[in-house]
Design an enzyme around this catalytic site. Structure first.
Site, PDB file in Angstrom:
ATOM      1  N   GLU A  83      16.726  -7.737  37.731  1.00  8.59           N
ATOM      2  CA  GLU A  83      16.986  -8.309  36.409  1.00  8.59           C
ATOM      3  C   GLU A  83      15.914  -7.876  35.423  1.00  8.59           C
ATOM      4  O   GLU A  83      14.722  -7.973  35.698  1.00  8.59           O
ATOM      5  CB  GLU A  83      17.044  -9.828  36.510  1.00  8.59           C
ATOM      6  CG  GLU A  83      17.083 -10.567  35.173  1.00  8.59           C
ATOM      7  CD  GLU A  83      18.233 -10.140  34.268  1.00  8.59           C
ATOM      8  OE1 GLU A  83      17.970  -9.863  33.084  1.00  8.59           O
ATOM      9  OE2 GLU A  83      19.386 -10.067  34.745  1.00  8.59           O
ATOM     10  N   ASP A 102      37.792 -11.853  24.032  1.00 11.43           N
ATOM     11  CA  ASP A 102      36.564 -11.087  24.237  1.00 11.43           C
ATOM     12  C   ASP A 102      36.296 -10.056  23.153  1.00 11.43           C
ATOM     13  O   ASP A 102      35.167  -9.567  23.037  1.00 11.43           O
ATOM     14  CB  ASP A 102      36.607 -10.366  25.593  1.00 11.43           C
ATOM     15  CG  ASP A 102      36.419 -11.319  26.760  1.00 11.43           C
ATOM     16  OD1 ASP A 102      36.318 -12.532  26.535  1.00 11.43           O
ATOM     17  OD2 ASP A 102      36.374 -10.834  27.916  1.00 11.43           O
ATOM     18  N   THR A 154      42.035  -8.512  32.819  1.00 13.30           N
ATOM     19  CA  THR A 154      40.916  -8.494  33.756  1.00 13.30           C
ATOM     20  C   THR A 154      40.867  -9.768  34.583  1.00 13.30           C
ATOM     21  O   THR A 154      40.698  -9.743  35.798  1.00 13.30           O
ATOM     22  CB  THR A 154      39.586  -8.324  32.990  1.00 13.30           C
ATOM     23  OG1 THR A 154      39.565  -7.035  32.371  1.00 13.30           O
ATOM     24  CG2 THR A 154      38.392  -8.457  33.918  1.00 13.30           C
ATOM     25  N   SER A 170      37.846  -7.197  27.335  1.00 13.02           N
ATOM     26  CA  SER A 170      36.561  -6.509  27.428  1.00 13.02           C
ATOM     27  C   SER A 170      36.541  -5.555  28.611  1.00 13.02           C
ATOM     28  O   SER A 170      37.408  -5.596  29.489  1.00 13.02           O
ATOM     29  CB  SER A 170      35.424  -7.525  27.547  1.00 13.02           C
ATOM     30  OG  SER A 170      35.611  -8.348  28.685  1.00 13.02           O
ATOM     31  N   HIS A 218      33.718 -45.148  43.679  1.00 13.70           N
ATOM     32  CA  HIS A 218      32.650 -44.992  44.667  1.00 13.70           C
ATOM     33  C   HIS A 218      33.260 -44.852  46.053  1.00 13.70           C
ATOM     34  O   HIS A 218      34.208 -45.579  46.383  1.00 13.70           O
ATOM     35  CB  HIS A 218      31.733 -46.230  44.641  1.00 13.70           C
ATOM     36  CG  HIS A 218      30.700 -46.235  45.734  1.00 13.70           C
ATOM     37  ND1 HIS A 218      29.551 -45.482  45.662  1.00 13.70           N
ATOM     38  CD2 HIS A 218      30.663 -46.876  46.928  1.00 13.70           C
ATOM     39  CE1 HIS A 218      28.833 -45.675  46.758  1.00 13.70           C
ATOM     40  NE2 HIS A 218      29.500 -46.521  47.554  1.00 13.70           N
ATOM     41  N   HIS A 234      38.978 -19.320  29.199  1.00 17.40           N
ATOM     42  CA  HIS A 234      39.502 -20.537  28.568  1.00 17.40           C
ATOM     43  C   HIS A 234      39.208 -20.567  27.071  1.00 17.40           C
ATOM     44  O   HIS A 234      39.961 -21.162  26.309  1.00 17.40           O
ATOM     45  CB  HIS A 234      38.968 -21.790  29.256  1.00 17.40           C
ATOM     46  CG  HIS A 234      37.521 -21.764  29.600  1.00 17.40           C
ATOM     47  ND1 HIS A 234      37.020 -21.057  30.662  1.00 17.40           N
ATOM     48  CD2 HIS A 234      36.449 -22.360  29.010  1.00 17.40           C
ATOM     49  CE1 HIS A 234      35.705 -21.234  30.732  1.00 17.40           C
ATOM     50  NE2 HIS A 234      35.339 -22.010  29.734  1.00 17.40           N
ATOM     51  N   ALA A 273      21.212 -10.252  36.745  1.00 19.48           N
ATOM     52  CA  ALA A 273      21.251 -11.593  37.341  1.00 19.48           C
ATOM     53  C   ALA A 273      22.005 -12.563  36.461  1.00 19.48           C
ATOM     54  O   ALA A 273      21.635 -13.726  36.324  1.00 19.48           O
ATOM     55  CB  ALA A 273      19.830 -12.099  37.599  1.00 19.48           C
TER      56      ALA A 273
END
Length: 467
Positions: A204, A314, A41, A146, A446, A323, A182
């Site tokens: 939702e 999954d 997937t 999944s 910076h 990951h 959502a």
């Protein structure tokens, strides 16, 4: 037919990484894949194509809204959707071909077809033409991933009522898109099509968006998305979709019940989550136990209840993240090779790839409060970060949660530009047991966005410099 040390069923991020690591460790390895391409997937209809569309749509919106503020005049941009989808498909193609190359490089044998475990150490592979062959192995890893969760009574046709798969290939920008859910997938794909011109409404069931995300982050993100033009119907549910007319008529009712109303839409995206995919694997016949949510149960070493059969990704408990599956794939391969494979589940980053992005690692404030852990908070807004101001990307903040007694970092939450990259610093810090003072005393370049991480760490001790 040779006997393999390992057969991996499924070549998504967990499966292909597991196979490669096993081969690196000298195990004779084979993979079984039911689809025409490798990658599962994630590479085919998930992570990779969605990120291509997110990136393209973000640049389109930036060209149309932000360029003029920087003195860049390009006129009003337009979208060539066919070309955008081709760009997305090219990304997918290069990634799945990359996996095929890695299999060849590591001498991993690939079998096309649907895998079924017929006995311990035996996997039957049924090709599309119906022909079968049986492979033998000392060990089998289930890495089948999944599937999309579905709404009762609502049929996904991937044309007008779509899952995330169909939402990645719509032939035209819908005038009105209604997103059911959502969560991360709904917010990412909803934001893509909103930027490309759709009128987006998100429905939702809960009274808040992004369940599982730190609530302060989710609340501010909600406000930002409303400012960007996404409408929300919280504490609501989709009861039915009438497909008879030219436009879809969606019945939306309060989650608690009572009178419903009708919302018209050209496309409905069902994004209510994902469920483990174990269909046709024959798990029951070989004694592989599952929990009440359909997930394969495993022990600390990813062993199932059947000898020689392991599971990752999954299909087992835990966050459905590529990951996470990859790290589990490496761990189980190392365990099978006699090493000490391990995954630190307390340090798994999570990212929402919208704009601004959300990234987090470790515990949220809600989790720490529920566990009775006392903690200190340091927060720094991007409005006070020089690079964010220069980039016209000042919405959001970095928040660090540190143990009140030891100052060890327990969680980091970022809402803002390039959060996906910045979270890696937090993950490394937490992996090495860093304190907020360790981050605060580390010199940051910076001007960079990552200075907000240092300032948030300084803020834990109430000594931020730039606010």
């Amino acid at each position: 037919m040779p006997i393999y040390d390992l057969i991996v069923i499924g070549t998504g991020p967990g499966g292909y990484v597991c196979a490669i690591r096993a081969a690196q460790l000298g195990l004779k390895t084979a993979v079984v894949e039911k689809d025409a391409t490798f990658g599962g997937t994630c590479l085919n209809v998930g992570c990779i194509p969605s990120k291509a569309m997110l990136h393209a749509s973000e640049l389109y919106e930036e060209a149309g809204h932000s360029f003029v503020q920087m003195g860049i005049n390009v006129g009003k941009p337009s979208v060539d959707l066919a070309a955008l989808l081709k760009y997305k498909d090219q990304n997918v193609d290069s990634n799945v071909k990359g996996v095929a190359f890695l299999f060849k490089k590591n001498k991993i044998e690939a079998f096309r077809g649907t895998g079924r475990i017929v006995a311990p150490g035996k996997v039957e592979v049924k090709a599309d033409d119906g022909k079968t062959q049986t492979l033998e192995a000392k060990n089998v890893v289930i890495a089948t991933g999944s599937d999309v969760a579905r709404l009762n009574g609502i049929t996904i046709d991937e044309k007008r009522i779509v899952s995330s798969t169909g939402a990645l290939s719509l032939p035209e920008v819908p005038k009105k898109l209604l997103v059911v859910g959502a969560g991360i997938i709904g917010m990412e794909l909803g934001s893509v099509w909103r930027r490309l011109g759709a009128d987006v409404t998100v429905v939702e069931f809960l009274d808040h968006i992004l369940p599982g995300i730190d609530s302060e982050v989710a609340r501010q993100f909600h406000r930002i998305q409303q400012k960007q033009g996404i409408a929300f119907r919280l504490s609501s549910k989709v009861a039915a979709v009438d497909t008879a007319g030219k436009t879809l008529k969606v019945k939306v009712e309060p989650a608690a019940g009572s009178a419903a109303d009708i919302v018209e839409a050209d496309v409905v995206l069902v994004a209510i989550g994902r469920v483990p995919y174990t269909e046709g694997l024959g798990l029951e016949a070989v004694g592989v136990a599952k929990d009440n949510r359909g997930r394969v149960t495993v022990d600390a070493h990813y062993r199932t209840s059947a000898a020689g059969i392991y599971a990752i990704g999954d299909v087992i408990a835990g966050p459905m993240l590529a990951h996470k599956a990859e790290d589990e794939g490496v761990a189980v391969a190392e365990i099978l090779a006699g090493q000490a494979g391990h995954v630190n589940y307390d340090v798994i980053p999570n990212v929402v790839y919208t704009f601004p992005e959300i990234a987090s690692v470790g515990k949220s404030e809600e989790e720490l409060k529920a566990a009775g852990v006392t903690y200190n908070t340091g927060k720094f807004p991007f409005t006070a970060n020089a690079r964010a101001r220069a980039n016209l990307a000042t919405e959001g903040f970095v928040k660090i949660l540190a143990d009140a007694k030891t100052d060890r970092v327990l969680g980091v939450h970022i809402l803002g530009p390039d959060a996906e990259t910045m979270i890696a610093e937090a993950a490394i810090a937490m992996e090495f047991g860093a304190s907020s003072e360790d981050i605060a005393r580390t010199c940051h370049a910076h001007p960079t966005l990552s200075e907000a991480m240092k300032e948030a760490a300084l803020a834990v001790a109430k000594r931020a410099i730039n606010m």
